[in-house]
Design a protein around this motif. Structure first.
Motif, PDB file in Angstrom:
ATOM      1  N   ARG A 130     -31.325   5.885   8.873  1.00 41.91           N
ATOM      2  CA  ARG A 130     -31.981   6.147   9.960  1.00 41.91           C
ATOM      3  C   ARG A 130     -33.258   5.383   9.950  1.00 41.91           C
TER       4      ARG A 130
ATOM      5  N   ASN B 135     -25.084   7.428   5.377  1.00 38.56           N
ATOM      6  CA  ASN B 135     -25.872   8.186   4.564  1.00 38.56           C
ATOM      7  C   ASN B 135     -24.742   8.707   3.604  1.00 38.56           C
ATOM      8  N   ILE B 136     -24.017   9.536   4.466  1.00 38.16           N
ATOM      9  CA  ILE B 136     -23.142  10.495   3.847  1.00 38.16           C
ATOM     10  C   ILE B 136     -22.058   9.629   2.844  1.00 38.16           C
TER      11      ILE B 136
ATOM     12  N   ASP C 274     -32.384   6.234   3.458  1.00 37.70           N
ATOM     13  CA  ASP C 274     -31.998   6.893   4.604  1.00 37.70           C
ATOM     14  C   ASP C 274     -32.015   5.660   5.772  1.00 37.70           C
TER      15      ASP C 274
ATOM     16  N   VAL D 170     -26.217   5.273  15.737  1.00 43.47           N
ATOM     17  CA  VAL D 170     -25.687   6.429  16.291  1.00 43.47           C
ATOM     18  C   VAL D 170     -24.886   6.685  15.085  1.00 43.47           C
ATOM     19  N   TYR D 171     -24.279   6.055  14.029  1.00 48.63           N
ATOM     20  CA  TYR D 171     -23.584   6.415  12.693  1.00 48.63           C
ATOM     21  C   TYR D 171     -24.629   6.353  11.518  1.00 48.63           C
TER      22      TYR D 171
ATOM     23  N   GLY E 296     -15.500  12.499   3.644  1.00 38.55           N
ATOM     24  CA  GLY E 296     -14.491  13.217   4.244  1.00 38.55           C
ATOM     25  C   GLY E 296     -14.502  14.728   4.227  1.00 38.55           C
TER      26      GLY E 296
ATOM     27  N   LEU F 213     -22.311   7.052   1.141  1.00 37.15           N
ATOM     28  CA  LEU F 213     -22.836   6.565  -0.282  1.00 37.15           C
ATOM     29  C   LEU F 213     -22.395   7.585  -1.178  1.00 37.15           C
ATOM     30  N   LEU F 214     -21.826   8.747  -0.714  1.00 34.63           N
ATOM     31  CA  LEU F 214     -21.368   9.511  -1.560  1.00 34.63           C
ATOM     32  C   LEU F 214     -19.905   9.408  -2.048  1.00 34.63           C
TER      33      LEU F 214
ATOM     34  N   LEU G 202     -16.927  16.537   3.738  1.00 36.59           N
ATOM     35  CA  LEU G 202     -18.156  16.734   4.557  1.00 36.59           C
ATOM     36  C   LEU G 202     -18.182  16.738   6.159  1.00 36.59           C
ATOM     37  N   GLY G 203     -16.864  15.975   6.399  1.00 34.88           N
ATOM     38  CA  GLY G 203     -16.721  16.003   8.067  1.00 34.88           C
ATOM     39  C   GLY G 203     -16.719  14.601   8.378  1.00 34.88           C
ATOM     40  N   VAL G 204     -16.820  13.621   7.636  1.00 36.85           N
ATOM     41  CA  VAL G 204     -16.853  12.293   8.240  1.00 36.85           C
ATOM     42  C   VAL G 204     -15.575  11.465   8.687  1.00 36.85           C
TER      43      VAL G 204
ATOM     44  N   ARG H 104     -26.373   8.687   9.908  1.00 34.89           N
ATOM     45  CA  ARG H 104     -26.197   9.732   9.202  1.00 34.89           C
ATOM     46  C   ARG H 104     -24.651   9.855   8.329  1.00 34.89           C
ATOM     47  N   GLU H 105     -23.692   9.030   9.039  1.00 29.45           N
ATOM     48  CA  GLU H 105     -22.374   9.223   8.373  1.00 29.45           C
ATOM     49  C   GLU H 105     -22.665   7.967   7.234  1.00 29.45           C
TER      50      GLU H 105
END
Lengths: 341, 416
Positions: free
Chosen positions: A284, A223-224, A282, A217-218, A233, A226-227, A235-237, A220-221
């Motif tokens: 997912r 993935n992000i 990715d 479920v997380y 944060g 990794l930045l 980007l909204g995580v 996508r978070e």
């Protein structure tokens, strides 16, 4: 994932699923007494329909299959934990064994074994104690490895090794105190799947489903993240919350694996890494694909452990360590050259 | 929705406050440039918005709410950030990277929809990165990565855009391209707060500038109000010529020398420089850096040499531009030259407005150094300048053909 990405993911997962089924059939067929693939399917069919089983079908149902399925589940758990730790620490060398989490879970489980007990307590106490041990260990290692908010690869590995040794010493201490249980616990700790039961299969399967569904479920978070934490944060995580959830999920699957099969190293390291090289970063796709790969690797490793010195069985941990150690060294050299996660 | 950004008496830092009591505003449709020396806290102020730095006091407001009253997702829909980029090891494609900017707009179990894809495509087009879409991020140059990170922030479709040195990795072409895009987005209602290192770019693209220095906001206003010789000396420690960008008409800063801590010991030797039209600017700068006490003149403030002498704070007789030198101008220049140990005269066009400078140094050939050669096309005084020049030369003034030998020549002339 775009439409082509989704189609590719479905293809990859179906393919891996097919390979896993084939590996399981092979795992159930080979052994001291060879069984044909037809008998493996016949045993499954018989068990599902309630028909009476031939002796070799009964062997498959009662001994071989629980062991093969448990091997698959353990491999899946370890690979899942590897993917999650690697994402969380942004470090391709993170793995439950290297981070000391397996040792933490092991100490928990050893305490539970040493405490004895019967019935439901004997069944549930080891995984629960292992979960507590795993969670406490990863929090400790992460805290030790963090200097001014930065976690260096070297500190992470050193903290993992240091904590792992300490926990192993404590586990030995427990063993000496409960000498009458020693051989059983030692054999479990070395990483074996002897005496697998369907009950263990259901427990581990349940823990894996939870420990896999939540991180998916997380994805996508993950993935992000990794930045880097700050960028994620921006980007909204909600980075801190995701970290807590992922750490809990990873510790859950590690403790499931350790409580039934002891300390098995490097599966959580090798399989996510191989999957990442082929499939990309990715989560997912990476997470489910790594999990199936982990299952395949473990079923095959257990098969090798059973047949290579038959009728003597090797602990499967020896096989994975022999194969995984060199891979770890190769990764270490590669990461020093700054390769991508 | 358009929302502005406001800092009210903000104290922000990490373990302790780096900047205290900062108050300024970025309104929708406006670019506000943050300038100041390294380590002054510009980045810290920017990071206060998204929680990267700790706010000790005051409040940072986006729209009608303080930033800490928003959830992470809500804030990411309002505020986009272009941080100082660092090399990344990250195997996603550029497009996947930009798509991460849509995270705050996509539901937990959903995937990117048509609106999201449109926003991503728009961001790629605006930053001229569509051609990179299928390249791997970790194989791109720093400049490409910086533009993609901007695309990622633009994909958020924010109301407030925070840029931390948005052009630090960019070549000249992309620097203009990125800032032109940001300018047009601001004209469309975006509120932009940008940290600038390049003061000319700051002046060219910002509606207002905020100067951060010494732990607080030192000045704010239009570039013309803020970028003064005094601010540059006080905040950056640089003596600079403030000019006008001939292309855009915006303020332009030409740093001349560091005004503080140059660490040059004075030689106690005074040099008077006769020059004009920029022929003496480099000489003045060189002599000041070498520890000479320099006077010049006479010059007008529109002359390049005059502007540089003004920035350096050199004693100078200032005269009206485009007018012949008066008798007073000449005698006052003669007085400046008289107290100098050595006079340096530079070959430059001489006419009624500066011939007096040459007359003011007649009769002291022994302590004069002539730089360059007087050619007939420089003489706008019917031969008088050439006569004065030749007289100095004939009377024993040293000639220095190569400006690199000037300091040594001055030393020799002074010693004799």
């Amino acid at each position: 994932m775009g439409r082509t990405g989704t189609r590719r993911a479905a293809f990859v997962l179906l393919l891996l699923g097919g390979v896993l089924v084939a590996a399981c059939v092979a795992g159930a067929s080979f052994g001291a007494v060879p069984v044909s693939a037809a008998d493996v399917f016949g045993a499954l069919k018989g068990a599902l329909t309630g028909a009476s089983l031939t002796p070799s079908q009964a062997l498959v149902m009662d001994l071989r299959l629980p062991r093969v399925v448990l091997a698959a589940l353990v491999g899946a758990c370890l690979a899942a934990a590897g993917v999650l730790y690697q994402a969380l620490f942004r470090n391709a060398l993170a793995d439950p064994y290297i981070l000391g989490v397996s040792s933490g879970a092991g100490l928990g489980a050893a305490l539970a074994f040493a405490a004895g007990g019967t019935g439901a307590a004997a069944l549930w106490a080891p995984p629960l104690a292992a979960f507590a041990g795993a969670l406490a260990t990863i929090l400790l290692v992460a805290a030790l490895a963090t200097r001014r908010g930065v976690m260096e690869t070297l500190s992470l590995l050193l903290a993992g090794v240091a904590v792992s040794y300490t926990l192993a010493a404590m586990t030995s201490f427990v063993l000496v105190l409960r000498r009458e249980q020693m051989s059983r616990i030692v054999f479990w700790m070395m990483g074996g799947l002897q005496g697998a039961t369907w009950q263990q299969v259901w427990i581990v399967a349940g823990m894996l489903v939870v420990g896999l569904a939540v991180p998916l479920v997380y994805a996508r978070e993950l993935n992000i993240m990794l930045l880097g934490d700050e960028r994620a944060g921006e980007l909204g995580v909600n980075v801190e919350r995701v970290k807590r959830i992922i750490l809990a999920a990873a510790s859950l699957v590690v403790s499931a694996a350790v409580s039934v099969s002891g300390l098995i190293g490097f599966v959580g390291l090798m399989t996510p890494h191989a999957a990442r090289i082929v499939l990309g970063p990715d989560h997912r796709l990476l997470l489910p694909a790594s999990v199936i790969c982990g299952a395949i690797v473990m079923v095959l490793a257990d098969l090798v452990a059973r047949v290579v010195l038959a009728p003597v069985e090797l602990p499967v941990g020896i096989i994975t360590a022999l194969a995984g150690g060199p891979v770890f060294v190769w990764l270490l050299i590669r990461s020093n050259r700054g390769a991508a996660l | 929705m358009s929302a502005g950004l406001r800092y009210d008496a903000v104290s922000v830092g990490y373990d302790s406050a780096v900047v205290t009591d900062a108050t300024f505003e970025v309104r929708p449709g406006e670019i506000v440039g943050l300038i100041g020396p390294n380590g002054a806290g510009k980045t810290t102020l920017v990071r206060a918005v998204t929680g990267g730095a700790r706010v000790f006091g005051g409040s940072v407001t986006v729209g009608d709410r303080a930033v800490h009253a928003y959830s992470r997702l809500e804030l990411a829909r309002l505020v986009g950030v272009l941080p100082q980029t660092s090399p990344t090891s990250f195997a996603f494609t550029a497009k996947q990277f930009v798509e991460m900017g849509r995270h705050a707009h996509v539901s937990r179990f959903g995937d990117l929809g048509p609106l999201d894809h449109a926003a991503v495509d728009r961001a790629l087009a605006l930053t001229d990165t569509a051609s990179l879409a299928h390249r791997r991020v970790d194989e791109l140059s720093g400049g490409d990565l910086q533009r993609l990170t901007l695309a990622q922030a633009l994909a958020q479709e924010p109301s407030v855009l925070l840029l931390d040195e948005p052009t630090s990795h960019l070549d000249l072409n992309h620097r203009l391209q990125v800032l032109d895009v940001v300018r047009s987005l601001a004209d469309g209602g975006l509120a932009v707060l940008a940290v600038f290192h390049d003061l000319d770019m700051a002046a060219r693209y910002s509606d207002r500038l905020v100067v951060v220095s010494g732990g607080g906001v030192r000045a704010q206003g239009t570039p013309e109000q803020v970028l003064t010789r005094e601010t540059l000396a006080g905040v950056f420690g640089v003596a600079a010529v403030i000019g006008t960008d001939p292309v855009t008409g915006s303020v332009q800063v030409l740093p001349v020398v560091r005004s503080q801590g140059t660490g040059v010991a004075s030689r106690g030797v005074r040099v008077h420089v006769v020059s004009g039209s920029g022929t003496g600017a480099a000489i003045m700068r060189r002599l000041v850096l070498d520890g000479f006490e320099v006077s010049v003149g006479a010059l007008s403030s529109v002359d390049t040499d005059g502007a540089v002498a003004g920035a350096l704070g050199l004693p100078m007789r200032e005269i009206a531009p485009y007018a012949a030198m008066s008798v007073e101008d000449e005698s006052s220049t003669r007085a400046l030259a008289a107290v100098a140990d050595v006079v340096v005269a530079v070959a430059t066009p001489y006419g009624p407005e500066n011939l007096g400078n040459l007359r003011a140094i007649t009769g002291r050939a022994a302590s004069t150094v002539l730089v360059g050669t007087m050619t007939p096309d420089m003489d706008f005084s019917r031969g008088e300048a050439t006569a004065l020049w030749n007289a100095l030369s004939d009377a024993g003034a040293r000639t220095c053909a190569d400006p690199r030998d000037l300091v040594r020549t001055i030393e020799e002339v002074h010693a004799s």
